[in-house]
Design a protein around this motif. Structure first.
Motif, PDB file in Angstrom:
ATOM      1  N   LEU A 177       0.846  -1.200   0.000  1.00  0.00           N
ATOM      2  CA  LEU A 177       0.000   0.000   0.000  1.00  0.00           C
ATOM      3  C   LEU A 177       0.886   1.257   0.000  1.00  0.00           C
ATOM      4  CD1 LEU A 177      -2.671   1.357   0.047  1.00  0.00           C
ATOM      5  CD2 LEU A 177      -2.821   0.993   2.507  1.00  0.00           C
ATOM      6  N   GLU A 178       1.931   1.160   0.832  1.00  0.00           N
ATOM      7  CA  GLU A 178       2.826   2.331   0.854  1.00  0.00           C
ATOM      8  C   GLU A 178       3.532   2.494  -0.493  1.00  0.00           C
ATOM      9  OE1 GLU A 178       4.813   3.385   4.790  1.00  0.00           O
ATOM     10  OE2 GLU A 178       4.497   1.225   4.970  1.00  0.00           O
ATOM     11  N   GLU A 179       3.902   1.341  -1.040  1.00  0.00           N
ATOM     12  CA  GLU A 179       4.578   1.374  -2.339  1.00  0.00           C
ATOM     13  C   GLU A 179       3.646   1.948  -3.411  1.00  0.00           C
ATOM     14  OE1 GLU A 179       6.163  -2.168  -5.117  1.00  0.00           O
ATOM     15  OE2 GLU A 179       6.462  -2.460  -2.963  1.00  0.00           O
ATOM     16  N   LEU A 180       2.404   1.502  -3.349  1.00  0.00           N
ATOM     17  CA  LEU A 180       1.423   1.996  -4.305  1.00  0.00           C
ATOM     18  C   LEU A 180       1.203   3.500  -4.140  1.00  0.00           C
ATOM     19  CD1 LEU A 180      -0.780   1.549  -6.459  1.00  0.00           C
ATOM     20  CD2 LEU A 180      -2.340   0.916  -4.609  1.00  0.00           C
ATOM     21  N   LEU A 181       1.131   3.934  -2.891  1.00  0.00           N
ATOM     22  CA  LEU A 181       0.945   5.365  -2.640  1.00  0.00           C
ATOM     23  C   LEU A 181       2.141   6.164  -3.158  1.00  0.00           C
ATOM     24  CD1 LEU A 181      -0.588   5.108   0.936  1.00  0.00           C
ATOM     25  CD2 LEU A 181      -1.740   6.094  -1.053  1.00  0.00           C
ATOM     26  N   ASP A 182       3.327   5.598  -2.973  1.00  0.00           N
ATOM     27  CA  ASP A 182       4.518   6.266  -3.512  1.00  0.00           C
ATOM     28  C   ASP A 182       4.442   6.368  -5.032  1.00  0.00           C
ATOM     29  OD1 ASP A 182       5.850   6.938  -1.203  1.00  0.00           O
ATOM     30  OD2 ASP A 182       6.919   5.027  -1.064  1.00  0.00           O
ATOM     31  N   GLU A 183       4.000   5.270  -5.638  1.00  0.00           N
ATOM     32  CA  GLU A 183       3.894   5.233  -7.101  1.00  0.00           C
ATOM     33  C   GLU A 183       2.906   6.303  -7.582  1.00  0.00           C
ATOM     34  OE1 GLU A 183       3.192   1.223  -8.684  1.00  0.00           O
ATOM     35  OE2 GLU A 183       1.650   2.132  -9.958  1.00  0.00           O
ATOM     36  N   ILE A 184       1.796   6.412  -6.883  1.00  0.00           N
ATOM     37  CA  ILE A 184       0.805   7.423  -7.247  1.00  0.00           C
ATOM     38  C   ILE A 184       1.377   8.826  -7.048  1.00  0.00           C
ATOM     39  CG2 ILE A 184      -1.441   8.398  -6.637  1.00  0.00           C
ATOM     40  CD1 ILE A 184      -2.348   5.540  -5.943  1.00  0.00           C
ATOM     41  N   GLY A 185       2.121   8.981  -5.968  1.00  0.00           N
ATOM     42  CA  GLY A 185       2.750  10.280  -5.702  1.00  0.00           C
ATOM     43  C   GLY A 185       3.726  10.671  -6.797  1.00  0.00           C
ATOM     44  N   VAL A 186       4.506   9.710  -7.265  1.00  0.00           N
ATOM     45  CA  VAL A 186       5.463   9.989  -8.347  1.00  0.00           C
ATOM     46  C   VAL A 186       4.710  10.427  -9.605  1.00  0.00           C
ATOM     47  CG1 VAL A 186       7.101   8.890  -9.934  1.00  0.00           C
ATOM     48  CG2 VAL A 186       7.268   8.472  -7.471  1.00  0.00           C
ATOM     49  N   HIS A 224      -9.364   4.445  -7.322  1.00  0.00           N
ATOM     50  CA  HIS A 224      -9.848   3.758  -6.112  1.00  0.00           C
ATOM     51  C   HIS A 224      -9.082   4.263  -4.890  1.00  0.00           C
ATOM     52  CE1 HIS A 224     -12.499   1.041  -8.124  1.00  0.00           C
ATOM     53  NE2 HIS A 224     -11.554   0.471  -8.828  1.00  0.00           N
ATOM     54  N   VAL A 225      -7.809   4.455  -5.058  1.00  0.00           N
ATOM     55  CA  VAL A 225      -6.981   4.888  -3.926  1.00  0.00           C
ATOM     56  C   VAL A 225      -7.318   6.338  -3.551  1.00  0.00           C
ATOM     57  CG1 VAL A 225      -4.628   5.213  -3.096  1.00  0.00           C
ATOM     58  CG2 VAL A 225      -5.155   3.312  -4.639  1.00  0.00           C
ATOM     59  N   TYR A 226      -7.435   7.194  -4.564  1.00  0.00           N
ATOM     60  CA  TYR A 226      -7.793   8.588  -4.267  1.00  0.00           C
ATOM     61  C   TYR A 226      -9.135   8.661  -3.535  1.00  0.00           C
ATOM     62  CZ  TYR A 226      -4.074  10.820  -6.999  1.00  0.00           C
ATOM     63  OH  TYR A 226      -2.870  11.280  -7.449  1.00  0.00           O
ATOM     64  N   ARG A 227     -10.076   7.863  -3.998  1.00  0.00           N
ATOM     65  CA  ARG A 227     -11.394   7.896  -3.356  1.00  0.00           C
ATOM     66  C   ARG A 227     -11.323   7.379  -1.924  1.00  0.00           C
ATOM     67  NH1 ARG A 227     -15.405   9.177  -6.794  1.00  0.00           N
ATOM     68  NH2 ARG A 227     -14.855   9.138  -9.001  1.00  0.00           N
ATOM     69  N   GLU A 244       5.744  14.361  -0.251  1.00  0.00           N
ATOM     70  CA  GLU A 244       7.041  13.844   0.195  1.00  0.00           C
ATOM     71  C   GLU A 244       7.556  14.499   1.472  1.00  0.00           C
ATOM     72  OE1 GLU A 244       9.107  14.355  -3.718  1.00  0.00           O
ATOM     73  OE2 GLU A 244       9.648  12.264  -3.370  1.00  0.00           O
ATOM     74  N   LEU A 245       6.674  14.787   2.381  1.00  0.00           N
ATOM     75  CA  LEU A 245       7.124  15.353   3.655  1.00  0.00           C
ATOM     76  C   LEU A 245       7.523  14.226   4.606  1.00  0.00           C
ATOM     77  CD1 LEU A 245       4.657  18.291   4.554  1.00  0.00           C
ATOM     78  CD2 LEU A 245       6.760  18.338   3.220  1.00  0.00           C
ATOM     79  N   THR A 246       8.489  14.523   5.440  1.00  0.00           N
ATOM     80  CA  THR A 246       8.848  13.594   6.507  1.00  0.00           C
ATOM     81  C   THR A 246       7.841  13.750   7.650  1.00  0.00           C
ATOM     82  OG1 THR A 246      10.200  15.249   7.597  1.00  0.00           O
ATOM     83  CG2 THR A 246      11.303  13.881   5.931  1.00  0.00           C
ATOM     84  N   PHE A 247       7.953  12.848   8.643  1.00  0.00           N
ATOM     85  CA  PHE A 247       7.041  13.002   9.782  1.00  0.00           C
ATOM     86  C   PHE A 247       7.322  14.314  10.523  1.00  0.00           C
ATOM     87  CE2 PHE A 247       6.713   8.276   9.380  1.00  0.00           C
ATOM     88  CZ  PHE A 247       5.377   8.259   9.029  1.00  0.00           C
ATOM     89  N   ASP A 248       8.579  14.731  10.527  1.00  0.00           N
ATOM     90  CA  ASP A 248       8.891  16.040  11.121  1.00  0.00           C
ATOM     91  C   ASP A 248       8.154  17.155  10.361  1.00  0.00           C
ATOM     92  OD1 ASP A 248      10.487  14.972  13.045  1.00  0.00           O
ATOM     93  OD2 ASP A 248      12.381  15.366  12.008  1.00  0.00           O
TER      94      ASP A 248
END
Lengths: 194, 151
Positions: free
Chosen positions: A13-22, B87-90, B110-114
């Motif tokens: 899921l994190e990987e997928l989210l990263d892919e979408i972010g890219v 699907h993910v956006y929704r 791409e923000l860090t937790f900080d």
């Protein structure tokens, strides 16, 4: 999407989210260079007006105007009255000159449950139709139409959106081949008109 | 944004279809501007609207057998990606509130937790905790699609 070691989507899921972010960032970068993409300037204008309340009118400009070849002579805007009734009512279409016609339909029983339908048609000219929301401070505007020869109907309300502002302002502006503004006219539309 | 997206999927929409989509999306964004809380950037917020509208348009185009075909051979794969991402956006939209924003800030900005903590005025540890809770909820929300794909 694949199934991961800890259940559906766990992989990943994190990987997928990263892919979408890219993908999203790449698209936004590419969008930034599409300066004549219709609509973006209107979004920015609306954003700016909301943030600052500044009186900066959004005027789409750019290369697209230089590509549009026709010159319009003039524009007018229609002032029409809206009876409140449950059935949709169509106002008499207005001939605005230069082959431009604007019709407005209103439907719905209450002042705040009105659906608006704008139909525009014009020929030859490069034109911009904006609908301005008085609830937004400043002349925030939305570009709804930019065309040479078009007929289009816009339903400005849906069950998912809040009620359309009432009254609202319709503005029509015509441009010459060099992008210079030739004429413009405005018309307030309100369901309380009678 | 939509023009760029359409270009990336092999011009699946024709120019006139794209123009209509831009206008409809603009109205949709404008009408919901009040829901923009300002925690993530406007571009990130607006992007999901564009994505939804594009995905809807592509779905309806796929359903219309008499409609114009997608323009490039590779387009169907890219279109499938758009629908998968939608699907993910929704699901992120359904998370709502701060959890949705944390996911957006982490993966889309791409923000860090900080950085997330600073943006939301919470501690980095709190941001991290809420992020993993958001991921758990996202997995639940996406489970039907995941199962469909794995079947």
């Amino acid at each position: 999407m694949t199934e991961g070691p800890h259940g559906p989507g766990d992989r990943g899921l994190e990987e997928l989210l990263d892919e979408i972010g890219v993908e999203q960032r790449a698209t936004l970068r590419e969008a930034a260079v599409l300066r004549d993409c219709p609509g973006m300037e209107a979004v920015e204008g609306t954003r700016g007006a909301r943030a600052t309340g500044a009186a900066a009118t959004t005027r789409p400009r750019g290369r697209i105007w230089s590509r549009l070849g026709w010159v319009a002579a003039a524009a007018l805007v229609l002032i029409l009255l809206f009876p409140r009734q449950e059935e949709p009512s169509q106002l008499q279409p207005a001939e605005l000159g230069a082959g431009i016609e604007l019709t407005v339909d209103a439907a719905g029983p209450g002042a705040r449950r009105v659906s608006w339908q704008l139909s525009t048609r014009w020929e030859g000219a490069s034109a911009t139709l904006r609908v301005l929301d008085p609830e937004l401070r400043g002349p925030a505007s939305v570009l709804l139409e930019r065309a040479g020869l078009r007929t289009r109907t816009l339903l400005l309300e849906s069950p998912e959106t809040p009620p359309w502002p009432d009254p609202f302002l319709v503005e029509l502006e015509l441009f010459g081949p060099g992008g210079q503004s030739l004429d413009s006219a405005r018309h307030w539309v309100s369901s309380s008109d009678s | 944004m939509l023009a760029a997206k359409n270009a990336r999927i092999g011009q699946a929409l024709r120019p006139e279809e794209l123009e209509d989509l831009v206008q409809d999306t603009l109205v949709s964004i404008w009408r919901r501007l009040d829901s923009f809380a300002g925690r993530a950037s406007l571009e990130t917020w607006a992007y999901s609207f564009c994505h939804h509208e594009l995905a809807n348009r592509l779905r309806s185009k796929q359903r219309r057998p008499q409609g114009p075909e997608l323009r490039e051979e590779e387009a169907p794969t890219k279109v499938a990606k758009v629908l998968e991402y939608d699907h993910v956006y929704r699901a992120i939209d359904r998370l709502g509130g701060e959890e949705a924003d944390i996911v957006r800030l982490k993966h889309f900005e791409e923000l860090t937790f900080d950085g997330i903590g600073a943006r939301l005025e919470i501690s980095p540890n709190t941001a991290k905790t809420r992020y993993y809770r958001a991921l758990g909820r996202l997995r639940e929300l996406l489970a039907p699609q995941m199962e469909e794909v794995s079947r």
